[in-house]
Design a protein around this motif. Structure first.
Motif, mmCIF file in Angstrom:
data_model
loop_
_atom_site.group_PDB
_atom_site.id
_atom_site.type_symbol
_atom_site.label_atom_id
_atom_site.label_comp_id
_atom_site.label_asym_id
_atom_site.label_seq_id
_atom_site.Cartn_x
_atom_site.Cartn_y
_atom_site.Cartn_z
ATOM 1 N N ASN A 1 0.874 -1.173 0.000
ATOM 2 C CA ASN A 1 0.000 0.000 0.000
ATOM 3 C C ASN A 1 0.910 1.221 0.000
ATOM 4 N N PRO A 2 0.973 1.927 -1.127
ATOM 5 C CA PRO A 2 1.919 3.056 -1.228
ATOM 6 C C PRO A 2 1.704 4.121 -0.160
ATOM 7 N N LYS A 3 0.477 4.182 0.403
ATOM 8 C CA LYS A 3 0.227 5.184 1.449
ATOM 9 C C LYS A 3 0.930 4.801 2.753
ATOM 10 N N VAL A 4 1.252 3.506 2.900
ATOM 11 C CA VAL A 4 1.883 3.038 4.138
ATOM 12 C C VAL A 4 3.393 2.907 3.974
ATOM 13 N N ASP B 1 6.838 2.332 0.846
ATOM 14 C CA ASP B 1 7.266 2.242 -0.553
ATOM 15 C C ASP B 1 7.365 0.792 -1.022
ATOM 16 N N GLY B 2 7.681 -0.106 -0.092
ATOM 17 C CA GLY B 2 7.839 -1.517 -0.462
ATOM 18 C C GLY B 2 6.900 -2.396 0.342
ATOM 19 N N PRO B 3 7.045 -3.716 0.203
ATOM 20 C CA PRO B 3 6.198 -4.630 0.982
ATOM 21 C C PRO B 3 6.432 -4.441 2.484
ATOM 22 N N TYR B 4 5.380 -4.553 3.246
ATOM 23 C CA TYR B 4 5.530 -4.412 4.689
ATOM 24 C C TYR B 4 4.765 -5.515 5.404
ATOM 25 N N GLU B 5 5.161 -5.756 6.640
ATOM 26 C CA GLU B 5 4.456 -6.783 7.410
ATOM 27 C C GLU B 5 3.603 -6.111 8.471
ATOM 28 N N VAL B 6 2.540 -6.784 8.869
ATOM 29 C CA VAL B 6 1.671 -6.254 9.915
ATOM 30 C C VAL B 6 1.718 -7.236 11.082
ATOM 31 N N LEU B 7 2.276 -6.786 12.206
ATOM 32 C CA LEU B 7 2.296 -7.664 13.378
ATOM 33 C C LEU B 7 0.964 -7.574 14.100
ATOM 34 N N HIS B 8 0.451 -6.336 14.186
ATOM 35 C CA HIS B 8 -0.844 -6.174 14.856
ATOM 36 C C HIS B 8 -1.548 -4.940 14.333
ATOM 37 N N GLU C 1 -10.417 -2.394 5.139
ATOM 38 C CA GLU C 1 -11.247 -2.039 3.992
ATOM 39 C C GLU C 1 -10.897 -2.913 2.802
ATOM 40 N N LYS C 2 -11.927 -3.240 2.017
ATOM 41 C CA LYS C 2 -11.694 -3.977 0.782
ATOM 42 C C LYS C 2 -10.790 -3.119 -0.118
ATOM 43 N N ASN C 3 -9.845 -3.738 -0.766
ATOM 44 C CA ASN C 3 -8.904 -3.035 -1.660
ATOM 45 C C ASN C 3 -7.993 -2.030 -0.936
ATOM 46 N N GLU C 4 -7.961 -2.109 0.386
ATOM 47 C CA GLU C 4 -7.089 -1.191 1.136
ATOM 48 C C GLU C 4 -5.616 -1.445 0.807
ATOM 49 N N ARG C 5 -5.299 -2.715 0.568
ATOM 50 C CA ARG C 5 -3.907 -3.076 0.299
ATOM 51 C C ARG C 5 -3.878 -4.383 -0.488
ATOM 52 N N ASP C 6 -2.770 -4.606 -1.194
ATOM 53 C CA ASP C 6 -2.591 -5.881 -1.892
ATOM 54 C C ASP C 6 -1.806 -6.816 -0.991
ATOM 55 N N THR C 7 -2.055 -8.096 -1.161
ATOM 56 C CA THR C 7 -1.382 -9.088 -0.327
ATOM 57 C C THR C 7 -0.365 -9.864 -1.149
ATOM 58 N N ILE C 8 0.842 -10.017 -0.602
ATOM 59 C CA ILE C 8 1.818 -10.938 -1.190
ATOM 60 C C ILE C 8 1.790 -12.163 -0.297
ATOM 61 N N LYS C 9 1.306 -13.248 -0.853
ATOM 62 C CA LYS C 9 1.140 -14.452 -0.035
ATOM 63 C C LYS C 9 2.494 -14.966 0.450
ATOM 64 N N GLY C 10 2.592 -15.222 1.747
ATOM 65 C CA GLY C 10 3.842 -15.729 2.302
ATOM 66 C C GLY C 10 3.857 -17.245 2.347
ATOM 67 N N GLU C 11 4.963 -17.775 2.827
ATOM 68 C CA GLU C 11 5.095 -19.220 3.015
ATOM 69 C C GLU C 11 4.019 -19.668 4.008
ATOM 70 N N ARG C 12 3.395 -20.780 3.715
ATOM 71 C CA ARG C 12 2.337 -21.253 4.615
ATOM 72 C C ARG C 12 2.908 -22.279 5.583
ATOM 73 N N TYR C 13 2.729 -22.040 6.847
ATOM 74 C CA TYR C 13 3.148 -23.018 7.842
ATOM 75 C C TYR C 13 2.069 -24.074 8.055
#
Ligand SMILES: [Zn+2]
Length: 270
Positions: A195-198, A200-207, A257-269
């Motif tokens: 999400n370019p508003k958050v 410039d690159g991919p970011y993770e959300v811990l909480h 929100e829908k379309n708030e951000r795009d998801t890059i799917k990570g490795e699935r545990y």
């Protein structure tokens, strides 16, 4: 100032309060000293947060995601090689297997055991009262943080009847019936977002967390930790209203929100 949990004078209190424990990676959601008095701060640290963080799921989610405690330690996880062994994260992202038992060590040397099993704790145990009080505490503190810039906020939190029961339950609810909550996975803990508003690159959300009015103007607190959504009603110990809201709203998460951000799917545990 009065403490938002016990209502006692907290003007001389010295500790700041982490709304979400530091050991879950929270560095920015902090209440200034006095909002939670030293006695309540200590109570939550020892009786609620420590016990929650020691649960196998919370130990392992921190282990898997390299989340350090405030003493900069990553929790040791458990594996099984003919008996329990410790799994310790290294700074270079490797994992050390520590065999403390001479019997297990001998079995490995003898070639009697060849496989290691790593139990995966995908979610915390459900309907757990400690977790429910943990979420209740975070909910009340998030409300305090939301309102704390407004004049008269301290009396507002303490005197508003809608907050009273949940405040009491979080701090003194040891012997009370459980305040029900909803728990479900909404994204994988290794997913990254764009999400370019958050960023410039991919970011993770811990909480992420927020208070929202949903069905029938009922106020809910929504907390997402490592991709698991926990929801509690501020005024109602039942969670049926939220379950109905989910059905009516195609299981969307009320704070994303829908379309708030795009998801890059990570490795699935899992
Ligand atoms: Zn207090």
């Amino acid at each position: 100032m009065k403490c938002i949990f016990c209502s006692k004078n907290s003007s001389n209190s010295k500790s700041v309060e982490h709304i979400i424990p530091e050991s879950l990676g929270n560095k920015k959601h902090i209440l200034r000293k006095g909002i939670v008095c030293d006695e309540c701060n200590q109570y939550f640290a020892k009786k609620i947060e420590k016990r929650v963080l020691e649960m196998p799921y919370f130990r392992d989610v921190r282990h898997r995601n390299f989340i350090e405690s405030k003493k900069r330690r990553i929790p040791v996880s458990k594996g099984i090689i003919g008996g329990a062994v410790d799994l310790k994260k290294r700074k270079d992202f490797g994992t050390e297997v520590i065999v403390n038992s001479p019997d297990i060590f001998q079995k490995i040397l003898n070639g009697e055991v060849k496989h290691m099993i790593i139990p995966v704790n995908d979610q915390p145990i459900e309907d757990n009262k400690l977790i429910s009080r943990f979420i209740a505490k975070i909910a009340i503190e998030s409300a305090a943080q939301t309102f704390s810039s407004k004049k008269g906020w301290n009396n507002f939190i303490i005197n508003t009847p809608e907050f009273k029961e949940l405040r009491y339950y979080a701090r003194f609810g040891d012997k009370l019936d459980m305040w029900n909550y909803s728990q479900r996975r909404i994204y994988n803990e290794t997913d990254r977002f764009l999400n370019p508003k958050v960023s410039d690159g991919p970011y993770e959300v811990l909480h992420e967390q927020n208070l929202v009015f949903l069905r029938d103007r009922e106020l809910y607190f929504v907390l997402v930790l490592f991709g698991i959504e926990y929801v509690i009603s501020i005024t109602n110990p039942k969670i049926d209203g939220y379950k109905s809201w989910l059905i009516e709203n195609n299981n969307k998460c009320p704070i994303i929100e829908k379309n708030e951000r795009d998801t890059i799917k990570g490795e699935r545990y899992f």
